[in-house]
Write a protein that holds these residues in place. Structure first.
Motif, PDB file in Angstrom:
ATOM      1  N   GLY A  76     -41.900 -22.082 -22.796  1.00 52.12           N
ATOM      2  CA  GLY A  76     -41.970 -22.470 -21.395  1.00 52.12           C
ATOM      3  C   GLY A  76     -40.648 -22.439 -20.661  1.00 52.12           C
ATOM      4  O   GLY A  76     -40.539 -22.969 -19.541  1.00 52.12           O
ATOM      5  N   GLU A  77     -39.637 -21.782 -21.236  1.00 59.27           N
ATOM      6  CA  GLU A  77     -38.308 -21.795 -20.626  1.00 59.27           C
ATOM      7  C   GLU A  77     -38.302 -21.154 -19.241  1.00 59.27           C
ATOM      8  O   GLU A  77     -37.687 -21.684 -18.299  1.00 59.27           O
ATOM      9  CB  GLU A  77     -37.301 -21.066 -21.532  1.00 59.27           C
ATOM     10  N   LEU A  78     -38.963 -19.997 -19.104  1.00 59.41           N
ATOM     11  CA  LEU A  78     -38.937 -19.311 -17.818  1.00 59.41           C
ATOM     12  C   LEU A  78     -39.664 -20.122 -16.751  1.00 59.41           C
ATOM     13  O   LEU A  78     -39.147 -20.309 -15.635  1.00 59.41           O
ATOM     14  CB  LEU A  78     -39.571 -17.920 -17.941  1.00 59.41           C
ATOM     15  N   LEU A  79     -40.833 -20.625 -17.056  1.00 58.83           N
ATOM     16  CA  LEU A  79     -41.587 -21.397 -16.063  1.00 58.83           C
ATOM     17  C   LEU A  79     -40.817 -22.632 -15.607  1.00 58.83           C
ATOM     18  O   LEU A  79     -40.768 -22.948 -14.410  1.00 58.83           O
ATOM     19  CB  LEU A  79     -42.932 -21.827 -16.642  1.00 58.83           C
ATOM     20  N   THR A  80     -40.210 -23.324 -16.558  1.00 61.19           N
ATOM     21  CA  THR A  80     -39.445 -24.511 -16.213  1.00 61.19           C
ATOM     22  C   THR A  80     -38.328 -24.174 -15.232  1.00 61.19           C
ATOM     23  O   THR A  80     -38.120 -24.870 -14.229  1.00 61.19           O
ATOM     24  CB  THR A  80     -38.847 -25.152 -17.482  1.00 61.19           C
ATOM     25  N   SER A  81     -37.619 -23.071 -15.488  1.00 56.44           N
ATOM     26  CA  SER A  81     -36.503 -22.682 -14.623  1.00 56.44           C
ATOM     27  C   SER A  81     -36.982 -22.184 -13.271  1.00 56.44           C
ATOM     28  O   SER A  81     -36.355 -22.451 -12.242  1.00 56.44           O
ATOM     29  CB  SER A  81     -35.662 -21.603 -15.316  1.00 56.44           C
ATOM     30  N   VAL A  82     -38.104 -21.454 -13.244  1.00 62.80           N
ATOM     31  CA  VAL A  82     -38.625 -20.961 -11.963  1.00 62.80           C
ATOM     32  C   VAL A  82     -39.086 -22.125 -11.092  1.00 62.80           C
ATOM     33  O   VAL A  82     -38.814 -22.147  -9.881  1.00 62.80           O
ATOM     34  CB  VAL A  82     -39.774 -19.954 -12.188  1.00 62.80           C
ATOM     35  N   ARG A  93     -48.989 -23.293  -8.898  1.00 57.89           N
ATOM     36  CA  ARG A  93     -49.841 -23.615 -10.041  1.00 57.89           C
ATOM     37  C   ARG A  93     -49.336 -22.765 -11.207  1.00 57.89           C
ATOM     38  O   ARG A  93     -49.495 -21.540 -11.189  1.00 57.89           O
ATOM     39  CB  ARG A  93     -51.305 -23.322  -9.727  1.00 57.89           C
ATOM     40  N   ALA A  94     -48.714 -23.420 -12.175  1.00 59.48           N
ATOM     41  CA  ALA A  94     -48.019 -22.705 -13.243  1.00 59.48           C
ATOM     42  C   ALA A  94     -48.835 -22.720 -14.532  1.00 59.48           C
ATOM     43  O   ALA A  94     -49.315 -23.770 -14.964  1.00 59.48           O
ATOM     44  CB  ALA A  94     -46.651 -23.334 -13.492  1.00 59.48           C
ATOM     45  N   TYR A  95     -48.974 -21.548 -15.145  1.00 63.21           N
ATOM     46  CA  TYR A  95     -49.726 -21.401 -16.392  1.00 63.21           C
ATOM     47  C   TYR A  95     -48.828 -20.723 -17.428  1.00 63.21           C
ATOM     48  O   TYR A  95     -48.272 -19.647 -17.169  1.00 63.21           O
ATOM     49  CB  TYR A  95     -50.966 -20.535 -16.192  1.00 63.21           C
ATOM     50  N   ALA A  96     -48.713 -21.338 -18.601  1.00 58.99           N
ATOM     51  CA  ALA A  96     -48.018 -20.731 -19.729  1.00 58.99           C
ATOM     52  C   ALA A  96     -49.055 -20.203 -20.704  1.00 58.99           C
ATOM     53  O   ALA A  96     -49.866 -20.978 -21.222  1.00 58.99           O
ATOM     54  CB  ALA A  96     -47.115 -21.753 -20.410  1.00 58.99           C
ATOM     55  N   VAL A  97     -49.062 -18.899 -20.937  1.00 58.42           N
ATOM     56  CA  VAL A  97     -50.016 -18.287 -21.863  1.00 58.42           C
ATOM     57  C   VAL A  97     -49.285 -18.010 -23.172  1.00 58.42           C
ATOM     58  O   VAL A  97     -48.369 -17.174 -23.221  1.00 58.42           O
ATOM     59  CB  VAL A  97     -50.595 -16.987 -21.283  1.00 58.42           C
ATOM     60  N   ARG A 109     -46.330 -30.148 -14.931  1.00 58.89           N
ATOM     61  CA  ARG A 109     -46.964 -29.262 -13.955  1.00 58.89           C
ATOM     62  C   ARG A 109     -47.434 -27.953 -14.595  1.00 58.89           C
ATOM     63  O   ARG A 109     -48.219 -27.212 -13.988  1.00 58.89           O
ATOM     64  CB  ARG A 109     -45.996 -28.949 -12.814  1.00 58.89           C
ATOM     65  N   VAL A 110     -46.955 -27.671 -15.788  1.00 59.17           N
ATOM     66  CA  VAL A 110     -47.299 -26.414 -16.476  1.00 59.17           C
ATOM     67  C   VAL A 110     -48.565 -26.607 -17.290  1.00 59.17           C
ATOM     68  O   VAL A 110     -48.627 -27.480 -18.159  1.00 59.17           O
ATOM     69  CB  VAL A 110     -46.148 -25.954 -17.386  1.00 59.17           C
ATOM     70  N   GLU A 111     -49.573 -25.789 -17.007  1.00 59.01           N
ATOM     71  CA  GLU A 111     -50.790 -25.796 -17.821  1.00 59.01           C
ATOM     72  C   GLU A 111     -50.601 -24.849 -18.995  1.00 59.01           C
ATOM     73  O   GLU A 111     -50.245 -23.685 -18.807  1.00 59.01           O
ATOM     74  CB  GLU A 111     -51.991 -25.364 -16.993  1.00 59.01           C
ATOM     75  N   TRP A 112     -50.845 -25.328 -20.200  1.00 58.02           N
ATOM     76  CA  TRP A 112     -50.641 -24.548 -21.431  1.00 58.02           C
ATOM     77  C   TRP A 112     -51.982 -24.003 -21.889  1.00 58.02           C
ATOM     78  O   TRP A 112     -52.949 -24.734 -22.030  1.00 58.02           O
ATOM     79  CB  TRP A 112     -50.035 -25.445 -22.504  1.00 58.02           C
ATOM     80  N   ASP A 114     -54.078 -20.510 -24.162  1.00 59.16           N
ATOM     81  CA  ASP A 114     -53.922 -19.361 -25.058  1.00 59.16           C
ATOM     82  C   ASP A 114     -54.533 -18.094 -24.491  1.00 59.16           C
ATOM     83  O   ASP A 114     -54.606 -17.082 -25.178  1.00 59.16           O
ATOM     84  CB  ASP A 114     -54.511 -19.657 -26.437  1.00 59.16           C
ATOM     85  N   ARG A 115     -54.952 -18.128 -23.233  1.00 54.94           N
ATOM     86  CA  ARG A 115     -55.500 -16.914 -22.616  1.00 54.94           C
ATOM     87  C   ARG A 115     -55.178 -16.900 -21.120  1.00 54.94           C
ATOM     88  O   ARG A 115     -55.001 -17.950 -20.505  1.00 54.94           O
ATOM     89  CB  ARG A 115     -57.004 -16.814 -22.835  1.00 54.94           C
ATOM     90  N   VAL A 116     -55.105 -15.703 -20.567  1.00 54.04           N
ATOM     91  CA  VAL A 116     -54.780 -15.556 -19.151  1.00 54.04           C
ATOM     92  C   VAL A 116     -55.932 -16.106 -18.310  1.00 54.04           C
ATOM     93  O   VAL A 116     -57.091 -15.714 -18.517  1.00 54.04           O
ATOM     94  CB  VAL A 116     -54.532 -14.077 -18.797  1.00 54.04           C
ATOM     95  N   PRO A 117     -55.659 -17.011 -17.385  1.00 50.72           N
ATOM     96  CA  PRO A 117     -56.733 -17.527 -16.528  1.00 50.72           C
ATOM     97  C   PRO A 117     -57.249 -16.436 -15.593  1.00 50.72           C
ATOM     98  O   PRO A 117     -56.502 -15.538 -15.200  1.00 50.72           O
ATOM     99  CB  PRO A 117     -56.054 -18.654 -15.745  1.00 50.72           C
ATOM    100  N   ARG A 118     -58.503 -16.517 -15.248  1.00 49.71           N
ATOM    101  CA  ARG A 118     -59.093 -15.516 -14.357  1.00 49.71           C
ATOM    102  C   ARG A 118     -58.984 -15.973 -12.911  1.00 49.71           C
ATOM    103  O   ARG A 118     -58.843 -17.159 -12.613  1.00 49.71           O
ATOM    104  CB  ARG A 118     -60.560 -15.274 -14.714  1.00 49.71           C
ATOM    105  N   GLY A 119     -59.013 -15.000 -12.001  1.00 46.91           N
ATOM    106  CA  GLY A 119     -58.975 -15.309 -10.578  1.00 46.91           C
ATOM    107  C   GLY A 119     -57.596 -15.682 -10.065  1.00 46.91           C
ATOM    108  O   GLY A 119     -57.471 -16.366  -9.040  1.00 46.91           O
ATOM    109  N   VAL A 120     -56.546 -15.216 -10.746  1.00 45.49           N
ATOM    110  CA  VAL A 120     -55.174 -15.557 -10.361  1.00 45.49           C
ATOM    111  C   VAL A 120     -54.843 -14.950  -8.997  1.00 45.49           C
ATOM    112  O   VAL A 120     -55.094 -13.766  -8.745  1.00 45.49           O
ATOM    113  CB  VAL A 120     -54.173 -15.041 -11.414  1.00 45.49           C
ATOM    114  N   ARG A 121     -54.261 -15.758  -8.134  1.00 43.57           N
ATOM    115  CA  ARG A 121     -53.735 -15.294  -6.844  1.00 43.57           C
ATOM    116  C   ARG A 121     -52.250 -15.607  -6.818  1.00 43.57           C
ATOM    117  O   ARG A 121     -51.861 -16.755  -6.604  1.00 43.57           O
ATOM    118  CB  ARG A 121     -54.454 -15.966  -5.666  1.00 43.57           C
TER     119      ARG A 121
END
Length: 328
Positions: A76-82, A93-97, A109-112, A114-121
Motif C-alpha cells: 500500500g505504499e503508493l496509495l498511502t503517498s498519493v 475512493r482508494a482500492y489496493a488490489v 481509507r484504503v479498501e484492501w 484481492d480483485r479489481v473492483p468493477r465499475g471503476v470511475r
C-alpha cells in the motif's frame, strides 16, 4: 530432493506456486520492498506525479469524487503517498488490489481486496504488476519447433511438448522464434489479465508501468530472471526469490473493440508530462535561497533517477483511456 523439487512443470504453473502458493514469495510479510527498489520506493516524486495524473482524470470526468485502484499494491505504499499528495483537493475512493493480507497500520481509507473492483470511475494504476503475472516459456528446439520449457523446483530445465493452439498463435504474432535455442515468454496471460482489468473501468484511464519490450526489440533468449534482497539471481521457482520477466506491453496494448488506441511511452516521457523532469535548479538560486537550492537539487536528483536512461526512465507506460459512455 522433495517431491515438489523433482516435479517437472511449465514455468507458468511453477511461478504461480513459487510466488503465490503456500509460503510464496509475494505473501511474505516484508513484501516487494524487502527485495527490490521500484519507482514508488525511489522517490515521493513518483506518487506526486500519480496524484497529478489522478487530478487530470478527475477533471476529464468532471468530478471531484474519483476512484483510484492500485493493482499489485505491494503493502500500500503508493496509495498511502498519493492520498497524502492529493490532500483535500479530491474525494478519493482508494482500492489496493493485492493477494497478500492487509498490512497492519494501513490508512483506513484504503479498501484492501484481492480483485479489481468493477465499475471503476477514475484511475486504475498498475506499477510492476504485469511482470509478475506468471507465463510459460518457449524455446525453439534443434529443428526450430517451439516447445514449452519445463522446470523443476531446483531450477533445472528441459524441453517439453510443442507449443500449440492459442499460445502458438500468440508467438507467431508477437514473438516468433526464428533460430534454434531462441526463447520467449508467452505473454498471453498478461494480455488477458490487462484486458480484464481494463474491463473493470467504467470511465477514466488504466495505466500499466513495467520494464518491457516491443516486437522489434524482443530479447533473443527471453528475459526470465530472479531477484532476492536487491540482487539479481537465477530464477529458481522454490519461493526463495522473485521470478519475473519483461512484459510484451505492445501485445497487452491492443485496445478492446470500441475503445481508443492505447498509448505506449517511456517513463521518462510520461513523468516529464507530469512535471518530473530532473533538471537542475538555476545556480543563482544558491545565493538567493541556499536552503531552497539544496532542496531543489535533491529533488532533481530523485527525478533524475526516475527518468534515467538505462534505468527507471526506460520503463514503459501503457495508457488505455475509457471514455464516459454516451447518453442516448
Amino acid at each position: 530432493m522433495t517431491d515438489e523439487t523433482c516435479q517437472w512443470q511449465g514455468w507458468r504453473e511453477a511461478t504461480e506456486r513459487a510466488l503465490y502458493g503456500p509460503g510464496g514469495f509475494y505473501l511474505r510479510p516484508e513484501g516487494p520492498a524487502g527485495h527490490f527498489r521500484t519507482s514508488v520506493h525511489a522517490s515521493p516524486l513518483f506518487a506526486a506525479a500519480v496524484a497529478r495524473l489522478l487530478g487530470e482524470v478527475a477533471e476529464e470526468l468532471g468530478t471531484a469524487e474519483v476512484d483510484l485502484v492500485d493493482v499489485g499494491a505491494g503493502r500500500g505504499e503508493l496509495l498511502t503517498s498519493v492520498l497524502t499528495a492529493v490532500g483535500s483537493s479530491l474525494s478519493v475512493r482508494a482500492y489496493a488490489v493485492e493477494r497478500a493480507t492487509r498490512p497492519a497500520g494501513l490508512d483506513p481509507r484504503v479498501e484492501w481486496t484481492d480483485r479489481v473492483p468493477r465499475g471503476v470511475r477514475g484511475l486504475l494504476f498498475a506499477n510492476e504488476w504485469l511482470d509478475n503475472v506468471p507465463v510459460d516459456v518457449a524455446e525453439a528446439d534443434a529443428e526450430g519447433t517451439a516447445r514449452y520449457v519445463e522446470v523443476r523446483g531446483d531450477g533445472a530445465e528441459r524441453l517439453g511438448a510443442p507449443v500449440t493452439g492459442a499460445d502458438a498463435d500468440w508467438l507467431a504474432r508477437w514473438w516468433p522464434l526464428r533460430e534454434p535455442g531462441a526463447r520467449a515468454e508467452i505473454g498471453r496471460p498478461r494480455d488477458e489479465a490487462w484486458a480484464a482489468a481494463v474491463g473493470c473501468l467504467a470511465a477514466g484511464r488504466a495505466v500499466a508501468v513495467d520494464y518491457a519490450h516491443v516486437r522489434d526489440s524482443r530479447p533473443p533468449f527471453g528475459s526470465l530472471t530472479g531477484f532476492r534482497a536487491g540482487r539479481e539471481v537465477p530464477p529458481v521457482p522454490d519461493g526463495s526469490c522473485d521470478v519475473t520477466s519483461h512484459v510484451a506491453l505492445d501485445a497487452c496494448g491492443v485496445a478492446p473493440r470500441g475503445l481508443p488506441a492505447a498509448e505506449l511511452v517511456t517513463q521518462r516521457e510520461a513523468l516529464r508530462r507530469l512535471g518530473v523532469s530532473g533538471e537542475r535548479p538555476p545556480l543563482a538560486l544558491a545565493s538567493t535561497d541556499p536552503a531552497g537550492y539544496v532542496r531543489a537539487l535533491a529533488s532533481a536528483g530523485e527525478a533524475g533517477e526516475l527518468t534515467a536512461r538505462g534505468g527507471l526512465g526506460d520503463f514503459l507506460w501503457l495508457t488505455q483511456r475509457v471514455p464516459t459512455p454516451a447518453v442516448d
